[in-house]
Enzyme design. Structure first.
Site, PDB file in Angstrom:
ATOM      1  N   GLU A  89      74.844  22.661  63.495  1.00 45.79           N
ATOM      2  CA  GLU A  89      73.708  21.912  64.037  1.00 45.79           C
ATOM      3  C   GLU A  89      73.475  22.168  65.518  1.00 45.79           C
ATOM      4  O   GLU A  89      72.472  21.743  66.073  1.00 45.79           O
ATOM      5  CB  GLU A  89      73.918  20.410  63.779  1.00 45.79           C
ATOM      6  CG  GLU A  89      73.973  20.124  62.276  1.00 45.79           C
ATOM      7  CD  GLU A  89      74.123  18.654  61.930  1.00 45.79           C
ATOM      8  OE1 GLU A  89      74.607  17.889  62.778  1.00 45.79           O
ATOM      9  OE2 GLU A  89      73.753  18.285  60.805  1.00 45.79           O
TER      10      GLU A  89
ATOM     11  N   ASN B 280      84.497  32.932  61.922  1.00 43.92           N
ATOM     12  CA  ASN B 280      83.855  34.134  61.389  1.00 43.92           C
ATOM     13  C   ASN B 280      82.665  34.425  62.300  1.00 43.92           C
ATOM     14  O   ASN B 280      81.674  33.690  62.299  1.00 43.92           O
ATOM     15  CB  ASN B 280      83.417  33.891  59.943  1.00 43.92           C
ATOM     16  CG  ASN B 280      82.755  35.109  59.318  1.00 43.92           C
ATOM     17  OD1 ASN B 280      81.926  35.768  59.937  1.00 43.92           O
ATOM     18  ND2 ASN B 280      83.115  35.394  58.075  1.00 43.92           N
TER      19      ASN B 280
ATOM     20  N   GLY C 296      81.746  20.050  58.507  1.00 43.04           N
ATOM     21  CA  GLY C 296      82.289  20.669  57.302  1.00 43.04           C
ATOM     22  C   GLY C 296      83.403  21.669  57.553  1.00 43.04           C
ATOM     23  O   GLY C 296      84.489  21.570  56.967  1.00 43.04           O
ATOM     24  N   ALA C 297      83.173  22.635  58.419  1.00 39.27           N
ATOM     25  CA  ALA C 297      84.162  23.694  58.623  1.00 39.27           C
ATOM     26  C   ALA C 297      85.446  23.127  59.212  1.00 39.27           C
ATOM     27  O   ALA C 297      86.549  23.446  58.758  1.00 39.27           O
ATOM     28  CB  ALA C 297      83.588  24.774  59.536  1.00 39.27           C
TER      29      ALA C 297
ATOM     30  N   GLN D  35      74.744  30.777  61.654  1.00 39.14           N
ATOM     31  CA  GLN D  35      74.447  29.343  61.720  1.00 39.14           C
ATOM     32  C   GLN D  35      73.699  28.996  63.004  1.00 39.14           C
ATOM     33  O   GLN D  35      72.736  28.232  62.995  1.00 39.14           O
ATOM     34  CB  GLN D  35      75.750  28.534  61.660  1.00 39.14           C
ATOM     35  CG  GLN D  35      76.349  28.455  60.272  1.00 39.14           C
ATOM     36  CD  GLN D  35      75.422  27.730  59.317  1.00 39.14           C
ATOM     37  OE1 GLN D  35      75.080  26.578  59.513  1.00 39.14           O
ATOM     38  NE2 GLN D  35      74.978  28.424  58.304  1.00 39.14           N
TER      39      GLN D  35
END
Lengths: 754, 314
Positions: free
Chosen positions: A713, A639, A520-521, A646
């Protein structure tokens, strides 16, 4: 199409002049969520008073509905309508695609009299309140004709079949290499079925505006949900507007839509009113996907110095009878350690239980629970330090395909982790360290997880008030997407964060693939970056071609962007002024990212090293984490706070996988034993003590223009194995049946006479 | 959730008269268990009588040197009371090992005693369960749950009590004081408040429908060490695999029966000079169920008794 060489050129992100990249900015929507003011899909404002739908679930595993009487339910207080397969409005056949470009086919609800798993939707009740809708369920009279169902994974493992379209991956001659090895490990691990247990259940609010349906739903992929609903309803996708602005956890379980979406849209059409539908907590366990159980046999063969000669991982897993999902639990091993003779493959059991599907780090999460413990066993057998063994087998190129690594800092992760964790204080003799009635031990494991870039677009508007607004059909499932996209946009345009807005989760916006697979990022972020670069070029052209600008007549490629201005030398103009002159709508551009033409010429992963210290209660077999630490390498960090969050969140998932989390299918009924958060044991605060992670400085210029990679993940990979290895080091018990609950640990201690 | 009438009791007499007038009524205090079960339609009372505002939350000294704890004292209040912490540490620790802080802030003394089993098959309305639906059968027998009674089970039900607090109360010889609509006040040991399942597992306690818990009274603490242990897969917010309360020469086991289980055989063996392990074994002679569960109880009891003899307070 660009190549990775184009990406290596310095750009505003890699230069990071205003320092927004990497800055530990708080999550934009964090306060909204924790104060209950972020409107979730079930809570969005509706144009008129909504109705509430309740889905009724099957209570047999497999069979037919022979009779269903909804009349009593339909006449219950407040009930507006009740549907079964007999009277649900017409939907397209399962899998049908009106538009061949749809990412998902039709997914009809209540489509037939057949029951294919326990918990499947079989009826739907619409009422004025959620309480009335639920309460009417008890008035439904239903008869089933049950059929034999295959429910118990364990009893079908021996009859597992090949995965359609897949072959085992073989390099060299595993059998010959294994039998010629001086030291071997041959053992089998089992990891159980797990549930996502998101805080926010799947939910939808839907209403119709003419022939167009507006749906707010909780989903990770905007386009997938939009297309699935359009195909199910048999309408073009531009007549479905799907919004998903705030999501309370996805973890892969919301990678697809469920019957709440379909039934809310149908019921809103039928009733002419907005309709809200949410799954109950219990339905979340049985009506959405789960991570399947995995049995993994690992064989390792090495010479006396620990150099691996042969390595095999053979996984058996399960999916629903009509599903194509495979938990590729052995795949990660192809890229991890050098060994000339290699075998990895998967076998599949088809069961009549709810659907298996993607759950955080599908493949690696259960797979690394085996190999990383097998390596620990091999180290033990060789009398080697587990880190030294892994360094001994560090490959120079990807052992699966001989491709060069884009960047691989696995050894550095292990070495820095060992130093910071205090690995040298580990006593390699199991059971040697006691603290009162506790055995104390340390363990480690590595982490590896692929990195991906998918095609994505974004839109960016600069308005006369100086605000830049990024729009993207992307999702923020609680990972921080809103926040990092603002950082990227601000840094690219030289704008402070308070002049950047990010709007996500709307199918009317330029599409992005959504959140999943830790892509995603990198994917959404690269599209945001490229769009920012398009905006820079447009603004430079506007300024240099406009006589009213102090930059008129200059070469647009020389323009710089800083502090809200476009700048050349000592001349500058504010972006707000430029946008104002462009008109009331300001300046709007779109941009996109695609994988580089040569992206697959490199082996590209994220890496890490996990370290755990546990206590094992010598009386009861309880295992408690004492501390945990990891070092990870995952490209440039956008970040620092959110990336670490995460990673540590993933590590905590590994704690759950190692010690507490599992669900079991009752072989008599096909239901799951645990259907609430009191019974399904995800770790709680008290389980997590002294847990920390460090991210190495890294930039992967083969990954994307910003050199960033995914972190969502990576943290779970190897985490549970480090804990299991620590349990062995603590008390000398090798348990290969996850989770390592007190009953299993105690039985193993007693078997050793402890 | 089924529709229900809601009445707020103005005083104890009012609560009792409401209960006498509505046979299907249930008293509501903190609601941390009852409301969950109502949402699942496992509990379907016609009427809820809210007793939460009655003045029954005091903790006071008794003439005999014990403590009287009002039925509405929250679990948090009791566990943090200095008198409880210093004289009955086993009770404070047992309470603090239960549930989570948010629920303990709401949960009451009386409500904790009245909570129902968390047997997974009781909690799933789709499953046969004699406690939830008499005559439907027991899915826990031959099922997947480990939370099976070792003591006092019947052929109709093997569920175990979910209350940690009650195990400590039982070992402290606490008594429950109740009152009925006819004004009769009764005291019974906490240990026997809950019924064993027999052929009527749907009836958890021997309280009459119009009987309200007023208080729990603790006699002076016995001499000797007090120990509380709760075994569980995760460190908080989960029921015990087994628990134990030891106070002086008394021993009670938790999560092994439908009621807090005073290990009388263990106590007798200890009085007769048996070793802790022999004493633990004496109780297990009458246990049914899996060997692993018995092993856990044997080891736990042995260790906890040993620790109590060192004056331990773990």
């Amino acid at each position: 199409m660009s190549t990775v060489r184009d990406w290596a050129v310095p750009n505003p992100i890699t230069e990071n002049r205003s320092g927004l990249i990497g800055k530990p900015v708080d999550r934009y929507e964090g306060r909204l969520k924790v104060t209950g003011t972020a409107p979730y899909a079930f809570e969005v404002e509706t144009p008129s008073t909504p109705l509430y739908g309740h889905i009724v679930s099957a209570t047999i595993a497999r069979g037919r509905i022979t009779a269903i009487d909804l009349s009593q339910a339909a006449s219950a207080p407040g009930v507006v309508l009740a549907w079964s397969h007999l009277d649900v409005p017409v939907q397209a056949q399962r899998g049908a695609k009106l538009n061949p470009r749809s990412q998902r086919g039709s997914n009809p609800a209540l489509g037939s009299d057949r029951v294919e798993h326990y918990g499947q939707s079989i009826a739907f009740i619409l009422a004025d309140t959620p309480e009335n809708a639920r309460s009417a369920e008890a008035r439904i009279r239903i008869s089933y004709e049950a059929s034999d169902a295959d429910l118990d994974f364990g009893s079908f493992i021996d009859s597992a079949g090949p995965v359609p379209g897949e072959e085992d991956a073989r390099i060299g001659d595993f059998e010959a290499g294994y039998s010629a090895s001086e030291v071997t490990v041959d053992a089998t691990w089992f990891s159980p079925l797990q549930n996502h247990a998101q805080m926010e259940p799947c939910a939808t609010t839907a209403w119709w505006e003419g022939d167009k349906v507006v749906v707010h739903t909780s989903i990770q992929m905007v386009k997938g949900g939009q297309h699935a609903l359009a195909e199910t309803l048999g309408i073009p996708s531009d007549r479905v507007r799907l919004l998903t602005r705030y999501i309370g956890g996805g973890f892969g379980g919301k990678g697809q839509s469920y019957d709440d979406l379909t039934l809310a849209a149908l019921a809103a059409r039928e009733s002419g009113r907005p309709v809200r539908v949410a799954y109950t907590r219990r339905q979340m366990f049985q009506a959405t996907v789960h991570r399947p159980a995995v049995q993994m046999r690992v064989r390792l063969g090495a010479d006396g110095t620990g150099r691996l000669n042969a390595m095999a991982l053979e996984a058996v897993t399960h999916c629903a009878r009509n599903s194509t999902f495979v938990e590729h639990a052995a795949e990660f091993a192809r890229n991890l350690y050098a060994a000339p003779h290699r075998l990895t493959g998967h076998r599949l059991v088809r069961l009549d239980i709810p659907h298996a599907g993607a759950m955080r780090a599908p493949g690696e999460a259960p797979g690394m629970l085996s190999l990383e413990c097998a390596m620990d066993e091999l180290a033990d057998r060789l009398g080697m330090d587990p880190i030294a063994l892994r360094i001994r087998n560090e490959p120079e190129v990807d052992p699966d395909n001989a491709k060069p690594f884009s960047i691989r800092q696995l050894v550095r992760c292990m070495q820095e982790g060992a130093q910071q964790f205090g690995w040298d204080r580990r006593n390699p003799t199991p059971g040697a360290v006691r603290d009162g009635r506790w055995y104390v031990g340390m363990g480690m494991a590595t982490a590896i997880r692929g990195n991906f870039l998918l095609p994505a677009k974004a839109g960016l508007r600069l308005t006369g008030d100086g605000l830049a607004t990024l729009t993207q059909g992307m999702t923020d499932i609680g990972t921080g997407t809103y926040t990092i996209l603002a950082q990227i946009t601000g840094e690219t345009l030289g704008l402070p964060l308070d002049q950047v807005r990010v709007e996500l989760g709307d199918s009317d916006m330029p599409p992005a693939p959504g959140s999943g697979g830790q892509f995603g990022a990198a994917t959404a972020g690269s599209a945001a970056f490229e769009t920012g670069m398009v905006m820079r070029r447009r603004l430079a052209e506007l300024a240099t071609s406009d006589p009213r600008s102090p930059l008129y007549g200059e070469d647009p490629v020389l323009m710089d962007f800083a502090n809200g201005n476009i700048v050349l030398g000592n001349r500058s103009e504010s972006l707000a002024a430029l946008a104002s002159r462009a008109g009331p709508e300001g300046v709007y551009v779109e941009g996109s990212i695609s994988p580089a033409a040569d992206a697959r010429d490199w082996s590209q992963h994220t890496y890490g090293a996990q370290f755990a210290e546990v206590g094992v209660d010598s009386v009861t077999g309880e295992v408690r984490l004492r501390r945990m630490f990891g070092v990870f390498a995952a490209g440039r960090i956008l970040n620092a706070k959110l990336a670490k969050s995460q990673i540590t969140g993933g590590m905590i998932w590994g704690v759950g996988a190692a010690l507490t989390e599992s669900n079991a299918v009752d072989p008599r009924y096909g239901s799951f034993l645990n259907q609430d958060l009191g019974g399904y044991l995800a770790p709680v605060h008290a389980d997590i003590v002294n847990l920390d992670a460090v991210l190495l400085d890294e930039a992967d210029d083969k990954a994307n223009p910003m050199g960033i990679k995914g972190v969502g993940e990576l943290g779970i990979c190897g985490s549970g194995a480090a804990i299991a290895n620590a349990v062995y080091n603590a008390c000398g018990v090798r348990l290969r049946d996850y989770p390592l609950t007190p009953d299993k640990v105690l039985a193993a201690l007693e078997a050793k006479g402890l | 959730m089924k529709p229900f009438a809601f009445e707020r009791a103005r005083n104890v007499d009012h609560a009792l008269s409401l209960a006498a007038a509505a046979p299907g009524a249930r008293f509501l205090a903190g609601g941390t268990n009852l409301l969950d079960l109502m949402k699942l339609e496992i509990e379907q009372p016609d009427t809820l009588i809210d007793v939460g505002r009655l003045p029954l939350a005091d903790i006071s000294e008794t003439a005999g040197g014990g403590l009287r704890i009002g039925a509405l004292a929250t679990n948090t209040l009791v566990a943090s009371d200095p008198r409880v912490r210093s004289r009955y540490p086993v009770l404070a620790r047992a309470i603090l090992s239960g549930s989570c802080v948010q629920l303990r802030n709401k949960a009451s003394m009386g409500g904790n005693l009245m909570q129902r089993t968390r047997c997974a098959y009781f909690m799933d309305p789709a499953m046969p369960c004699n406690k939830r639906l008499p005559g439907s059968g027991c899915s826990a027998m031959g099922g997947l749950s480990q939370a099976i009674a070792l003591f006092g089970a019947s052929e109709f039900c093997v569920a175990v009590s979910a209350s940690d607090m009650s195990v400590a109360l039982a070992v402290l010889d606490a008594e429950v004081e109740t009152v009925r609509a006819d004004g009769s006040v009764r005291r019974r040991p906490v240990e026997t408040l809950h019924r064993l399942p027999g052929d009527a597992p749907q009836v958890d306690t021997d309280l009459a429908p119009d009987e309200l818990i007023l208080a729990v009274e603790l006699p002076p603490p016995p001499s000797g060490g007090q120990v509380w242990r709760k075994v569980r897969a995760r460190a908080s917010y989960v029921g015990a695999l087994a628990s134990i309360a030891v106070a002086g020469d008394r021993v009670a086991l938790g999560a092994v029966a439908a009621r807090p289980w005073r290990a009388r055989a263990t106590e007798a063996a200890l009085a007769g000079g048996a070793s802790p392990r022999e004493a633990a074994e004496a109780e297990l002679v009458s246990a049914s169920g899996a060997d692993g569960r018995k092993s856990l109880v044997r080891r736990l009891a042995t260790d906890a008794i040993q620790e109590s003899r060192k004056g331990g307070r773990s």
